[in-house]
Design a protein around this motif. Structure first.
Motif, PDB file in Angstrom:
ATOM      1  N   PRO A 147       0.739  -0.878  -0.123  1.00 35.04           N
ATOM      2  CA  PRO A 147      -0.156  -0.173  -0.204  1.00 35.04           C
ATOM      3  C   PRO A 147       0.878   1.132   0.412  1.00 35.04           C
ATOM      4  CG  PRO A 147      -0.044  -0.918   2.285  1.00 35.04           C
ATOM      5  CD  PRO A 147       0.813  -1.514   1.459  1.00 35.04           C
ATOM      6  N   ARG A 148       0.284   2.492  -0.176  1.00 39.59           N
ATOM      7  CA  ARG A 148       1.070   3.756  -0.612  1.00 39.59           C
ATOM      8  C   ARG A 148       0.941   3.967   1.220  1.00 39.59           C
ATOM      9  NH1 ARG A 148      -0.680   8.907  -1.324  1.00 39.59           N
ATOM     10  NH2 ARG A 148      -3.081   8.099  -1.775  1.00 39.59           N
ATOM     11  N   ILE A 149       1.960   4.380   1.776  1.00 44.32           N
ATOM     12  CA  ILE A 149       2.137   5.006   3.232  1.00 44.32           C
ATOM     13  C   ILE A 149       1.811   6.479   3.075  1.00 44.32           C
ATOM     14  CG2 ILE A 149       2.763   5.373   5.010  1.00 44.32           C
ATOM     15  CD1 ILE A 149       4.449   2.283   3.646  1.00 44.32           C
ATOM     16  N   GLU A 150       0.957   7.174   3.964  1.00 45.36           N
ATOM     17  CA  GLU A 150       1.519   8.978   3.706  1.00 45.36           C
ATOM     18  C   GLU A 150       1.685   9.194   5.835  1.00 45.36           C
ATOM     19  OE1 GLU A 150      -1.442  12.590   2.886  1.00 45.36           O
ATOM     20  OE2 GLU A 150      -1.509  11.108   1.930  1.00 45.36           O
ATOM     21  N   ILE A 151       2.341  10.113   5.560  1.00 49.11           N
ATOM     22  CA  ILE A 151       2.164  10.318   6.957  1.00 49.11           C
ATOM     23  C   ILE A 151       1.651  12.026   7.424  1.00 49.11           C
ATOM     24  CG2 ILE A 151       4.112  10.765   9.061  1.00 49.11           C
ATOM     25  CD1 ILE A 151       6.683   9.731   7.938  1.00 49.11           C
ATOM     26  N   ALA A 152       1.063  11.697   8.276  1.00 44.17           N
ATOM     27  CA  ALA A 152       0.325  13.256   8.378  1.00 44.17           C
ATOM     28  C   ALA A 152       0.563  14.166   8.615  1.00 44.17           C
ATOM     29  CB  ALA A 152      -0.696  13.045  10.076  1.00 44.17           C
ATOM     30  N   ARG A 153       0.974  15.190   8.048  1.00 43.28           N
ATOM     31  CA  ARG A 153       1.482  16.401   8.132  1.00 43.28           C
ATOM     32  C   ARG A 153       2.020  17.120   9.362  1.00 43.28           C
ATOM     33  NH1 ARG A 153      -1.240  22.707   6.068  1.00 43.28           N
ATOM     34  NH2 ARG A 153       1.273  23.624   6.378  1.00 43.28           N
ATOM     35  N   HIS A 154       1.864  16.613  10.875  1.00 42.73           N
ATOM     36  CA  HIS A 154       2.260  16.779  11.637  1.00 42.73           C
ATOM     37  C   HIS A 154       2.301  15.649  12.483  1.00 42.73           C
ATOM     38  CE1 HIS A 154       2.219  21.676  11.703  1.00 42.73           C
ATOM     39  NE2 HIS A 154       1.118  21.125  10.818  1.00 42.73           N
ATOM     40  N   ALA A 155       2.989  15.334  13.151  1.00 41.55           N
ATOM     41  CA  ALA A 155       2.959  13.669  13.929  1.00 41.55           C
ATOM     42  C   ALA A 155       4.673  13.642  14.767  1.00 41.55           C
ATOM     43  CB  ALA A 155       2.784  12.795  12.591  1.00 41.55           C
ATOM     44  N   PHE A 184      -3.122  -4.807   7.023  1.00 40.59           N
ATOM     45  CA  PHE A 184      -3.455  -3.702   5.534  1.00 40.59           C
ATOM     46  C   PHE A 184      -3.764  -4.782   3.840  1.00 40.59           C
ATOM     47  CE2 PHE A 184       0.142  -3.776   8.031  1.00 40.59           C
ATOM     48  CZ  PHE A 184       0.071  -2.115   8.929  1.00 40.59           C
ATOM     49  N   VAL A 185      -4.218  -6.231   4.447  1.00 43.86           N
ATOM     50  CA  VAL A 185      -5.129  -6.537   3.465  1.00 43.86           C
ATOM     51  C   VAL A 185      -5.967  -5.440   2.753  1.00 43.86           C
ATOM     52  CG1 VAL A 185      -6.259  -8.427   2.303  1.00 43.86           C
ATOM     53  CG2 VAL A 185      -4.766  -9.057   4.266  1.00 43.86           C
ATOM     54  N   ASP A 186      -5.804  -5.468   0.959  1.00 41.21           N
ATOM     55  CA  ASP A 186      -6.983  -4.467   0.730  1.00 41.21           C
ATOM     56  C   ASP A 186      -6.992  -2.778   0.778  1.00 41.21           C
ATOM     57  OD1 ASP A 186      -7.961  -7.173  -0.864  1.00 41.21           O
ATOM     58  OD2 ASP A 186      -9.183  -6.838   1.144  1.00 41.21           O
ATOM     59  N   ALA A 187      -5.763  -2.745   1.908  1.00 39.01           N
ATOM     60  CA  ALA A 187      -5.640  -1.317   1.781  1.00 39.01           C
ATOM     61  C   ALA A 187      -4.189  -0.919   0.924  1.00 39.01           C
ATOM     62  CB  ALA A 187      -5.211  -1.374   3.019  1.00 39.01           C
ATOM     63  N   GLU A 188      -5.314   0.536   0.008  1.00 41.62           N
ATOM     64  CA  GLU A 188      -4.450   1.538  -0.963  1.00 41.62           C
ATOM     65  C   GLU A 188      -3.853   2.588  -0.489  1.00 41.62           C
ATOM     66  OE1 GLU A 188      -6.640   2.698  -4.123  1.00 41.62           O
ATOM     67  OE2 GLU A 188      -7.607   0.293  -4.082  1.00 41.62           O
ATOM     68  N   LEU A 189      -4.215   2.595   1.019  1.00 41.28           N
ATOM     69  CA  LEU A 189      -3.626   4.217   0.922  1.00 41.28           C
ATOM     70  C   LEU A 189      -3.617   3.930   2.831  1.00 41.28           C
ATOM     71  CD1 LEU A 189      -2.245   6.761   1.317  1.00 41.28           C
ATOM     72  CD2 LEU A 189      -4.882   7.863   1.737  1.00 41.28           C
ATOM     73  N   VAL A 190      -3.124   3.768   3.326  1.00 42.27           N
ATOM     74  CA  VAL A 190      -1.859   3.682   4.969  1.00 42.27           C
ATOM     75  C   VAL A 190      -1.649   4.754   5.162  1.00 42.27           C
ATOM     76  CG1 VAL A 190      -0.806   2.420   6.806  1.00 42.27           C
ATOM     77  CG2 VAL A 190      -1.384   1.120   5.164  1.00 42.27           C
ATOM     78  N   GLY A 191      -2.388   5.460   6.762  1.00 44.42           N
ATOM     79  CA  GLY A 191      -2.024   6.758   7.405  1.00 44.42           C
ATOM     80  C   GLY A 191      -1.606   6.323   8.604  1.00 44.42           C
ATOM     81  N   VAL A 192      -0.399   7.212   8.716  1.00 47.95           N
ATOM     82  CA  VAL A 192       0.448   6.715  10.139  1.00 47.95           C
ATOM     83  C   VAL A 192       1.086   8.160  10.728  1.00 47.95           C
ATOM     84  CG1 VAL A 192       2.894   6.624  10.789  1.00 47.95           C
ATOM     85  CG2 VAL A 192       2.613   4.852   8.657  1.00 47.95           C
TER      86      VAL A 192
END
Length: 278
Positions: A3-11, A250-258
């Motif tokens: 999946p694509r992984i994206e970190i929150a702007r502020h974390a 993460f099965v079938d997940a396209e976007l995972v947010g962190v």
């Protein structure tokens, strides 16, 4: 498919925590007499263990520190605690977050001006206990408007807030106070870093298929991030380390947010991202 992984702007780690960690590591490296923190320096068990390895031990009570230096943790303490430490002959290193100190000052000023102080926060939390020590006799902790039921209020009420609370919770308490007393003075002491982390987590969770929230389970601000994320993304997981990750999440997940709480160092976030990306 990974999946694509994206970190929150502020974390992750905030200024107050970073400052406390620098002070503690410097104290350990300077080979001062025995160095202890009074309670965990921050609410992150992994970091506390790392500090112990660096020579900074944790004590739950001043009585358990026979000599040397004591570090006042980022959450702060009541004035009486710091006074007692000095009376015991300990060197006091103050790692209280500057934003928490602003709450202390606001509570003291409200008390001096004749207001009954209401602290919006979690009763028993280390930060709240410290604030109460500055708020004076008659001060009360409320976690929500329901805690005001049956509470005797003074004609003048002053409100301060635990730095990691939400604007919504503060607004709910204030709206419940207004009809019940003659004057309400509010000092919004919610930390900007907390607000930014909550806002960016909510934005990312609304788009993500899965959210991973990193930080100590004893961390109030991290738990609130997890709650905010879960409201928008049911597949939300609160973890302390990458070892807890289950690939089935993460099965079938396209976007995972962190995202991560204000007591979570950058290296802990990178470990989680690396594990998800395998």
């Amino acid at each position: 498919m990974t999946p694509r992984i994206e970190i929150a702007r502020h974390a992750g780690v905030c200024y107050g925590v970073e400052r406390a960690l620098e002070l503690a590591h410097r104290a350990g490296a300077d080979a001062l007499p025995p160095v202890h923190t009074l309670g965990p320096l921050i609410h992150n068990p992994r970091v506390v263990n790392e500090l112990e390895e660096a020579g900074v031990q944790m004590a739950n009570r001043l009585e358990d520190i026979p000599a040397g230096a004591v570090i006042i943790r980022a959450h702060g303490v009541a004035p009486a605690v710091e006074d007692e430490a000095r009376e015991r002959g300990l060197s006091v290193l103050d790692a209280t977050c500057p934003y928490v100190k602003k709450v202390h000052v606001a509570a003291e000023r409200l008390r001096a001006a004749g207001y009954q102080v209401i602290v919006v926060g979690e009763a028993g939390h280390a930060e709240v206990e410290g604030i109460m020590g500055h708020a004076g006799e008659g001060a009360v902790v409320v976690s929500g408007r329901e805690d005001l039921d049956g509470l005797k209020l003074a004609p003048k009420v002053g409100v301060v807030v635990q730095t990691t609370q939400t604007d919504e919770r503060l607004a709910a308490v204030v709206s419940a106070l207004l009809p019940r007393t003659r004057e309400v003075r509010v000092v919004n002491t919610i930390c900007k870093a907390t607000h930014e982390r909550q806002e960016s987590a909510a934005e990312l969770a609304a788009r993500a298929d899965v959210m991973v929230v990193i930080g100590g389970r004893n961390s109030g601000n991290t738990r609130r991030l997890a709650q905010i994320c879960a409201a928008a993304c049911p597949r939300t997981y609160h973890i302390e380390s990458a070892d807890e990750i289950d690939p089935s999440w993460f099965v079938d997940a396209e976007l995972v947010g962190v995202t991560a709480g204000a007591s979570t160092p950058e290296r802990h976030i990178r470990e989680v991202i690396d594990r998800i990306g395998r």
